[in-house]
Scaffold this active site. Sequence first.
Site, short mmCIF file in Angstrom:
data_model
loop_
_atom_site.label_atom_id
_atom_site.label_comp_id
_atom_site.label_asym_id
_atom_site.label_seq_id
_atom_site.Cartn_x
_atom_site.Cartn_y
_atom_site.Cartn_z
N SER A 1 -45.80 23.87 11.01
CA SER A 1 -46.01 23.76 12.45
C SER A 1 -46.12 25.09 13.18
O SER A 1 -46.61 25.12 14.31
CB SER A 1 -44.86 22.96 13.08
OG SER A 1 -43.63 23.62 12.90
N LYS B 1 -42.76 13.08 17.60
CA LYS B 1 -43.87 13.99 17.91
C LYS B 1 -45.13 13.18 18.20
O LYS B 1 -45.34 12.75 19.32
CB LYS B 1 -44.03 15.01 16.78
CG LYS B 1 -42.82 15.94 16.69
CD LYS B 1 -42.93 16.97 15.61
CE LYS B 1 -41.82 18.01 15.69
NZ LYS B 1 -40.46 17.47 15.57
N HIS C 1 -45.24 16.85 11.31
CA HIS C 1 -46.24 17.31 12.29
C HIS C 1 -47.62 16.71 12.05
O HIS C 1 -48.61 17.18 12.62
CB HIS C 1 -46.31 18.83 12.31
CG HIS C 1 -45.10 19.45 12.92
ND1 HIS C 1 -44.97 19.66 14.29
CD2 HIS C 1 -43.94 19.88 12.37
CE1 HIS C 1 -43.79 20.21 14.54
NE2 HIS C 1 -43.16 20.35 13.39
N THR D 1 -37.20 31.20 14.11
CA THR D 1 -38.23 30.18 13.85
C THR D 1 -39.39 30.77 13.07
O THR D 1 -39.96 30.11 12.19
CB THR D 1 -38.72 29.58 15.18
OG1 THR D 1 -37.59 29.12 15.93
CG2 THR D 1 -39.65 28.42 14.94
N ARG E 1 -32.99 32.53 24.46
CA ARG E 1 -33.83 31.41 24.91
C ARG E 1 -33.25 30.80 26.18
O ARG E 1 -32.06 30.53 26.27
CB ARG E 1 -33.94 30.35 23.82
CG ARG E 1 -34.57 30.90 22.53
CD ARG E 1 -34.46 29.91 21.39
NE ARG E 1 -34.84 30.52 20.12
CZ ARG E 1 -35.89 30.18 19.39
NH1 ARG E 1 -36.69 29.22 19.80
NH2 ARG E 1 -36.16 30.79 18.25
N SER F 1 -38.95 24.58 -3.61
CA SER F 1 -39.15 24.48 -2.17
C SER F 1 -40.10 25.57 -1.68
O SER F 1 -39.93 26.75 -2.01
CB SER F 1 -37.79 24.63 -1.46
OG SER F 1 -37.94 24.66 -0.06
N THR G 1 -23.42 7.67 10.76
CA THR G 1 -24.07 7.99 12.04
C THR G 1 -24.43 6.71 12.78
O THR G 1 -25.02 5.79 12.20
CB THR G 1 -25.35 8.82 11.82
OG1 THR G 1 -25.01 10.03 11.16
CG2 THR G 1 -26.01 9.16 13.14
N THR G 2 -24.10 6.65 14.06
CA THR G 2 -24.52 5.53 14.89
C THR G 2 -26.04 5.40 14.83
O THR G 2 -26.77 6.40 14.90
CB THR G 2 -24.07 5.74 16.34
OG1 THR G 2 -22.65 5.78 16.37
CG2 THR G 2 -24.58 4.63 17.25
N THR H 1 -41.37 11.68 11.31
CA THR H 1 -40.64 11.60 12.57
C THR H 1 -41.32 10.63 13.52
O THR H 1 -42.52 10.36 13.39
CB THR H 1 -40.53 12.98 13.24
OG1 THR H 1 -39.69 12.88 14.39
CG2 THR H 1 -41.89 13.49 13.69
#
Length: 405
Positions: A188, A247, A216, A364, A21, A136, A276-277, A244
Amino acid sequence: MKHLKAFEDALGEIHGEGRYRVFIDLQRQRGKFPKAIARFEDGEREVTIWCSNDYLGMGQDEDVINAMHTAIDSFGAGSGGTRNISGTTRYHVDLERELADLHQKEAALLFTSGYVSNEATLSTLGKILPNLIIYSDSLNHASMIEGIRRSGADRRIFRHNDVDHLRALLELDDPERPKLIAFESVYSMDGDFGRMQEICDLADEFNALTYLDEVHAMGLYGENGAGVAEMLNLADRIDIIEGTLAKGYGVMGGYIAGHETVIDSIRSMASGFIFTTSTCPVMAAGALASVSKLRTDEGRRLRSLHQENAALLKKKFADAGLPVMDSPSHIVPLMVGDPERCKALSDTLLFDFGIYVQPINYPTVPRGTERLRFTPSPVHDGAMMDELVAAILAVWKQLGLDKAA
């Protein structure tokens, strides 16, 4: 450097399979999306972006940008630390309240990305629920797979969208053990919907929790943009909704929403949250403005136009005889089926026609299903689509690719 050959061999294998990539240096220009300037070694040129996950162009929205300016002028750049130490601001609190209300849940919890929200939440559920079994979908996102792996829970993988297979797996397990079904609303890469109604029915029958990734779909479906669960009137049957802000909302970050006790438990135990910050206030402010705006009539107008444009591009591909994959969502995948020619198609479209769309290769998608994945937005018009189809047809013939049957 020690062991350098192992790194060289790993890269060599990726190159040899035609799936290396290359990042394109894109200079987006405020107010001109989907146009951007691509910078190459020999100069710059204007390109049209066809693969952005900023599905509605909200990253360019004036209200979002102004909210971010206000936040950075008031709060500065960074958040100052983890949420437990010094990283909670008014924007974090208000955004979590907005997201909880959006999904009609009691509480929500912000994470720095959608990947982290999936990985941290699913891995923590295995620690909270002894002897948990997680079921799953086979096409779940890598972040879900990693979270499930780290949870320590027993795993059952059901064939993609195969509720009969899911039922068979549920029937084999001890009815007394806690269970959770993890799946997505929009997958997606193929653009299909998860079978939410049937999965919720199975969850009720087998006393299983439901965990839904709406990444998505956020901002894109439902009366208020709350996703496919809202569109299908099933949100009350989903125990944990994950989404999220990067997106459909055009900013950055991830979150979960659910029962207050469940969210508080994740907040108190998830290492991916605790250590995590926190999200920068400027990001939280922009996301809050975007979520709020997409709950209005303007959001409904953008969603309608978005769906119209996705349907129009699918029709133009099909009318041209191109192998567009059947997709009920806004995702428009074009099957190529070969990694080298997929990359060659992408490269030629970019360098010869100023069309930017990245190849989607393994890991992917499975080998042999390499594709270009188009995401038309409300501001891609018919003329842009006609130019795109003409360019693809020219390169398609040049590469000796087969058209659709």
